[in-house]
Design an enzyme around this catalytic site. Structure first.
Site: not given
Length: 814
Positions: A700, A743
């Site tokens: 990611s 996140k």
């Protein structure tokens, strides 16, 4: 017993007796044969022989009349009543008749002394008894060293056997020691040995001294081993009998003492009657009650001092104390449930809505099979307290089973009763502790189950958490089925990766993200301060923490997804105030922002976004960790070299591959970004992710690495208020990643204003807390070109000195 001894005929009486019986005379090399059953006479032995058959009596009497020796010959088959020549062995013993005795009951006995071996050459006819021509076999007197060695060894064996034999006469040991001929020793040893007649006949037929000594030695060795074992068994049996007699005596004494104290059989009978009453009143299913009554019947036959008595009694106590009856379901008030959830927890609207739905279904279908809820989130976000709130809302008992570190299957299923100290598993123990079969049971830290040589506890949980199977859950200790279908199971975990797939499939996953700063402020002011005041003995009104002080603690003294460290810092501040109140120096203490440095020390965390991203080559990424989301800085710089890519920061293989893919895309699109391709060939590019002691992996960070490289090569900084996440492909596509909610919450907590996310993660937008959505600008990326356009600052003015920008960048990064 009276006996008559025949007189030995003298003079011409034998010849006269033979003539009167009209018997032909016996040739010189012939011998009268007396057949015997299951008996072997050896040379040198004096043995009694009982004769009862007419032929044998006639033979014995004729031998006595004629004062002749007889031949003792064993017949092959003991069942033959009238043996003929074909029924007899061919090797026997010449014997002298020492005495002929006639008993009062008509029986005839001979006392014979063996002289030497003989071999039958042929049987003769014409006599009313067996007569045969024989060959006398003299005993060999050869004494070689080998025979002498065997002789000494056999003597030792014979003496050892006599010591082991019960009631062996001392004279026999003296006779063994006195024998000086090997053959005589072998004959004596085998004669008095308890072996089969066939084995003795085999030794009799062995003329060679060495072979005879070997046979007797082998046979004697076996008998010695048998005698040793027999003696050992006898000792053990005697010891066992002595112990049993001692135990019986002690039991009788104990019974007498109990009778005097009024605690004898009457007391035991009353106790067992009380047990039976409890078993019948426990409400067990029929098969379980039958099992309990069966064990009770066993208990009545056992003395109380027997070791198994306590084990059976403990087992019956467990069966009696388990809640077999199902209590009436209390009515679930949905409005009251909402009030309880709002009272216990701030925010978590989506979670509360799912819990209310769960309670509503339980209210409408109390007999239905409820799903197993699993709360997944970082530490300190309130997973365990949510389970307690569900129990309060359902008005049920709450029990917690900690599964962290459990690595033995028996912790779930229990130990079998055959083991000492056996107990049921944690599930049944928790049911007994709750005292009801419809409790709320929280399986805490289900992701931290271990696995060892004792089995896999997660596999044992499959039956517990399967609504189709847990109505007949069988604990190894109980040995009977127990219905778990009415238990409301709630599990908690920090991460899903370590939960086995089949176990995860049985649960409905409810994810809890971390809290934003404003949520933490509300939680602190509503719950944490009050709880810490009670814990530290501070009364209401004595201490006040200002709201700006709480914000300062949240922003600069803690950085976490949950609120555990926040509660610790609040507790530390309240303890400081408690000291002043206890000293009497103050009756009311107000803690403000200016007081925190003296109480908690200097700030632990500073906002470094603007500082870290103020130079080209630095990008802010977003990462997911087991304890929540976090921001991640990725730094890149150029050094003179040959075009190599250097990666540092303890990166995993996947993250290294993301960096290589990002560099390949930048090189491929260098002309689009205005980058001179020759710059890649004359310098090495170093990509570093700080906090090098922490392992990092995953795809990611691809977008962030790409932006760091583009920023470095174009000498344009990345916006300091922007963070990004996403995987990239070599075609420049931005691919979706996981952990979006965590996140984004981490980005909001860090004070960022913009987040760039993969466009294919739009489906996760609804999972993001509303406060985080309202406080952030979202940029959805399809391709990496869009990230360049959205995140890079305008070009800076050209530096006055060539190379100064690179050195400044490197210095800032360092």
């Amino acid at each position: 017993m009276r006996s008559t001894e025949s007189a030995a005929p003298t003079g011409g009486e034998p010849e006269k007796a033979r003539q009167e019986q009209n018997l032909p005379p016996l040739p010189a090399d012939t011998m009268i044969i007396v057949p015997v059953r299951n008996f072997v006479l050896f040379p040198g032995m004096v043995m009694p022989v009982t004769v009862g058959r007419p032929k044998s009596i006639a033979a014995a009497q004729q031998a006595v009349r004629e004062q002749r020796q007889i031949g003792i010959l064993k017949q092959r088959d003991a069942e033959v009543g009238d043996p003929t020549a074909i029924d007899m062995h061919r090797m026997g013993t010449v014997a002298n008749v020492v005495r002929y005795i006639t008993g009062p009951d008509g029986t005839n006995h001979l006392v014979c002394q063996g002289e030497q071996r003989f071999q039958v050459l042929e049987f003769l006819s014409g006599w009313p008894f067996l007569v045969a021509r024989v060959l006398r076999i003299p005993e060999s007197t050869t004494r070689t060293p080998e025979i002498e060695a065997r002789f000494v060894h056999l003597r030792g064996q014979a003496l050892e056997a006599l010591e082991l034999m019960p009631q062996a006469p001392d004279e026999l040991s003296a006779a063994v020691q006195a024998i000086d001929q090997p053959g005589a020793l072998a004959d004596l040893a085998i004669a008095y040995m308890d072996v089969k007649p066939e084995e003795k006949q085999e030794v009799l037929e062995t003329v060679d001294i060495g072979a005879r000594l070997d046979k007797v030695s082998r046979t004697l060795a076996q008998r010695i081993e048998v005698l040793r074992l027999s003696a050992e068994i006898g000792k053990q049996t005697k010891a066992s009998l002595d112990e049993r007699q001692r135990e019986v005596l002690l039991r009788e004494q104990m019974a007498a003492i109990q009778k005097q104290l009024g605690e004898g059989e009457e007391g035991k009978a009353a106790e067992l009657a009380e047990l039976e009453k409890k078993i019948r009143e426990a409400g067990m299913p029929k098969d379980v009650e039958e099992q309990a009554l069966k064990e009770l019947r066993r208990l009545t036959r056992m003395p109380e001092a027997q070791g198994e008595y306590g084990m059976v009694r403990t087992y019956l106590d467990w069966l009696i104390e388990l809640p077999w009856r199902l209590p009436e379901d209390s009515n679930i008030d949905i409005k009251e449930a909402r009030r309880i959830l709002d009272e216990d927890h701030y925010g978590l609207d989506k979670i509360k809505r799912r819990i209310v739905e769960f309670l509503a279904v339980r209210k409408l279908a109390p007999q239905g099979k409820a799903p197993i809820l699993c709360f997944v989130g970082p530490p300190g976000v309130g997973k365990t307290s949510l389970g307690q709130s569900i129990a309060r809302a359902m008005n049920r008992k709450f029990v917690r089973v900690s599964l962290g570190g459990v690595h033995d299957e028996a912790e779930i299923r229990g130990h079998r009763r055959t083991y000492i100290g056996a107990l049921p598993g944690n599930i049944i123990q928790a049911i007994r502790k709750a005292g009801t079969r419809n409790c709320v049971m929280m399986l805490d830290e289900i992701d931290k189950l271990g696995r060892g040589i004792q089995g896999d506890p997660s596999a044992a949980l499959l039956e517990v958490l399967d609504p189709e199977q847990n109505n007949t859950f069988r604990d190894n200790y109980l040995g009977v089925p127990f219905d778990l279908s009415r238990v409301v199971f709630i599990a908690t975990a920090n991460m899903l990766d370590t939960i086995p797939g089949p176990l995860r499939d049985r649960m409905e996953i409810i994810s809890l993200a971390g809290y934003t700063d404003s949520e933490k402020l509300q939680i602190a002011s509503r719950y944490l301060v009050k709880r810490q005041m009670e814990a530290n003995g501070i009364k209401e009104g004595q201490v006040e923490i200002a709201e700006p002080a709480l914000r300062e603690i949240i922003h600069y003294y803690t950085r976490e997804a949950g609120v555990r460290n926040l509660e610790r810092e609040i507790g530390k501040a309240l303890r400081h105030a408690a000291v002043r109140i206890a000293e009497g120096s103050a009756t009311h203490v107000r803690i403000d922002v200016g007081d925190l440095a003296a109480i908690l020390g200097p700030r632990q965390f500073e906002s470094e976004l603007a500082m870290r991203t103020s130079v080209p080559g630095v990008a802010t990424g977003l990462a997911w960790t087991p304890v929540g989301g976090d921001i991640l800085f990725i730094e890149a710089t150029r050094v003179p070299g040959s075009g190599k890519l250097i990666l540092t920061g303890q990166l995993g293989d996947v993250m290294k591959e993301s960096a290589q893919a990002a560099l390949s895309i930048v090189k491929n699109r260098a002309s689009l970004f205005g980058i001179d391709a020759a710059r890649f060939e004359k310098a090495d590019i170093h990509v570093h992710v700080p906090a090098g002691a922490i392992p990092k992996d995953g795809p990611s960070a691809g977008v962030a690495m790409f932006m760091a490289l583009v920023s470095l090569m174009t000498e344009r900084t990345v916006r300091s208020d922007t963070a990004m996440t996403g995987e990239i492909s070599l075609r420049g596509l931005v691919l979706p990643v996981g952990g979006i909610k965590e996140k984004v919450v981490a980005a909001a907590r860090a004070g960022l204003k913009r987040v760039m996310l993969p466009a294919r993660n739009r489906k996760d937008y609804e999972d993001i807390p509303e406060e985080a959505r309202n406080g952030l600008e979202f940029v959805w990326l399809e391709r990496v070109d869009e990230a360049v356009a959205a995140a890079l600052e305008p070009p800076q003015a050209p530096p006055s000195v060539p190379g100064a920008d690179a050195s400044a960048s490197e210095a800032a990064v360092a």
